[in-house]
Write an enzyme that holds these catalytic residues in place. Structure first.
Site, PDB file in Angstrom:
ATOM      1  CG  ASP A  63       9.719 -76.388  50.744  1.00 34.17           C
ATOM      2  OD1 ASP A  63      10.655 -75.928  50.187  1.00 34.17           O
ATOM      3  OD2 ASP A  63       9.123 -75.550  51.270  1.00 34.17           O
ATOM      4  CG  ASN A  90      13.466 -76.604  37.116  1.00 38.21           C
ATOM      5  OD1 ASN A  90      13.821 -75.864  36.061  1.00 38.21           O
ATOM      6  ND2 ASN A  90      12.262 -76.285  37.789  1.00 38.21           N
ATOM      7  CG  PHE A  95      14.472 -61.021  45.325  1.00 40.45           C
ATOM      8  CD1 PHE A  95      13.323 -60.476  46.157  1.00 40.45           C
ATOM      9  CD2 PHE A  95      15.069 -62.432  45.723  1.00 40.45           C
ATOM     10  CE1 PHE A  95      13.085 -61.010  47.369  1.00 40.45           C
ATOM     11  CE2 PHE A  95      14.889 -62.662  47.290  1.00 40.45           C
ATOM     12  CZ  PHE A  95      13.744 -62.097  47.939  1.00 40.45           C
ATOM     13  CE  LYS A  96       9.167 -61.403  38.474  1.00 43.53           C
ATOM     14  NZ  LYS A  96       9.481 -62.373  37.535  1.00 43.53           N
ATOM     15  CD  GLN A 106      16.528 -58.122  46.027  1.00 47.22           C
ATOM     16  OE1 GLN A 106      17.203 -58.625  45.248  1.00 47.22           O
ATOM     17  NE2 GLN A 106      15.998 -56.868  46.267  1.00 47.22           N
ATOM     18  CB  ALA A 193      21.305 -61.868  45.407  1.00 48.40           C
ATOM     19  CE1 TYR A 194      18.535 -67.026  39.303  1.00 47.32           C
ATOM     20  CE2 TYR A 194      19.786 -66.231  37.854  1.00 47.32           C
ATOM     21  CZ  TYR A 194      18.796 -67.335  38.076  1.00 47.32           C
ATOM     22  OH  TYR A 194      18.350 -68.201  37.265  1.00 47.32           O
ATOM     23  CE  LYS A 198      19.795 -70.553  39.134  1.00 46.80           C
ATOM     24  NZ  LYS A 198      19.148 -71.895  39.182  1.00 46.80           N
ATOM     25  CB  THR A 233       9.274 -68.997  33.135  1.00 47.17           C
ATOM     26  OG1 THR A 233      10.591 -68.349  33.694  1.00 47.17           O
ATOM     27  CG2 THR A 233       9.875 -70.143  32.344  1.00 47.17           C
TER      28      THR A 233
END
Ligand code: NDP
Length: 277
Positions: A63, A90, A95-96, A106, A193-194, A198, A233
């Site tokens: 984890d 990886n 979040f969607k 988030q 946020a994503y 990154k 995915t």
């Protein structure tokens, strides 16, 4: 000589699983540790790969958000292999679009896995890299797009060739605090946020590559960030353009760069091509 070993994080499904398969097919000479936070899902993925003929795949729990779990993996590698030859960071979450959690939550949750998780795995495992090791962190083209949306001041810091890991960690923490207060955009951050996590992954790779160049010159280690493309995915959904196998191509290419290769190093790579940062 000790047996070679590769580690892939978040490999029970999606791009991680395809990377493990890709390393097998590319003829990686050694064991490939398929790691997953959920032991059952990881073991099932290993059994499926064994039945497809990928016999050198071995399961190990990891984890990335649990520093104890990272330490256990390091101990296992030291005791059983005496080092590490390939690390592919990886594991990641997003979040969607339709998620109802507040933006600050988030930001905190996504940062914990994507940035801090990658950092903790690297703190545990980079010290045991063998000469000619390859490290690949799966970032995203979204990191570049998000960087372009930052204020000029933040862009300068995040593009700087001498930013330190400590400075980057402070910046990622500042983004999360600002997101929780709701003033991240006023402070020059993009409204993603994503994407910001990154940015963190790509800049971290640039810093780590620079530090490796300073601390282990001549060891032939190459470390890069990459984008797999838009991949079908659970994260990106079925309408994405690439299959998981296609998404694994660039990470596997970077992991299999031959001994003696001098580049890429410290780059963001997609479609096997270095991108400007
Ligand atoms: P998936 O959601 O299909 O898989 C993500 C994997 O990461 C799962 O195995 C998941 O485990 C694992 N994971 C999440 N949190 C942790 C954790 N704390 N510790 C260990 N493993 C964890 O996503 P993808 O395969 O699409 O994404 C893989 C990587 O590629 C991510 O870093 C993503 O950001 C990146 N990426 C993906 C793109 C795409 O189009 N799909 C585009 C650009 C980048 P579990 O099953 O237990 O949740």
């Amino acid at each position: 000589m000790s047996k070679k070993v590769a580690v892939v994080t978040g490999a029970n499904k999606g791009i991680g699983l395809a990377i493990v398969k890709g390393l097998c097919k590319a003829g990686f000479e050694g064991d490939i540790l398929l790691t997953a936070r959920n032991e059952k899902l990881g073991q099932e993925a290993v059994s499926a790969l064994h039945s497809e003929g990928c016999k050198k795949v071995v399961f190990h729990q990891l984890d990335v958000c649990d520093q104890g779990s990272c330490s256990k993996l390091r101990k296992f590698l030291e005791e059983n292999y005496g080092g590490l030859d390939v690390l592919i960071n990886n594991a990641g979450i997003a979040f969607k679009q339709a998620a109802t959690e507040p933006f600050g939550e988030q930001a905190e949750v996504t940062m914990r896995t994507n940035f801090w998780g990658t950092l903790w795995v690297c703190h545990a495992l980079l010290p045991i890299l063998r000469p000619n090791a390859r490290v690949v962190s799966v970032s995203s083209f979204v990191s570049k797009r998000s960087l372009d949306q930052c204020s000029a001041e933040l862009q300068a810091k995040l593009r700087s060739s001498d930013i330190s890991e400590e400075e980057l960690c402070l910046l990622m923490g500042e983004f999360v605090s600002a997101a929780q207060k709701g003033d991240h955009q006023a402070q020059g951050w993009p409204n993603t946020a994503y994407g910001t996590t990154k940015i963190g992954v790509t800049v971290l790779s640039r810093i780590q590559a620079r530090v490796l160049g300073e601390t282990r010159p001549g060891d032939g280690i190459l470390l890069n960030a990459c984008c797999p493309g838009l991949v079908q995915t659970d994260m990106a959904g079925p309408k994405a353009s690439k299959s998981p196998e296609e998404g694994a191509e660039t990470p596997v290419y970077l992991a299999m760069l031959p001994v003696g290769a001098k580049e890429p190093h410290g780059q963001l790579v997609w479609d096997k091509t270095v991108q400007a940062w």
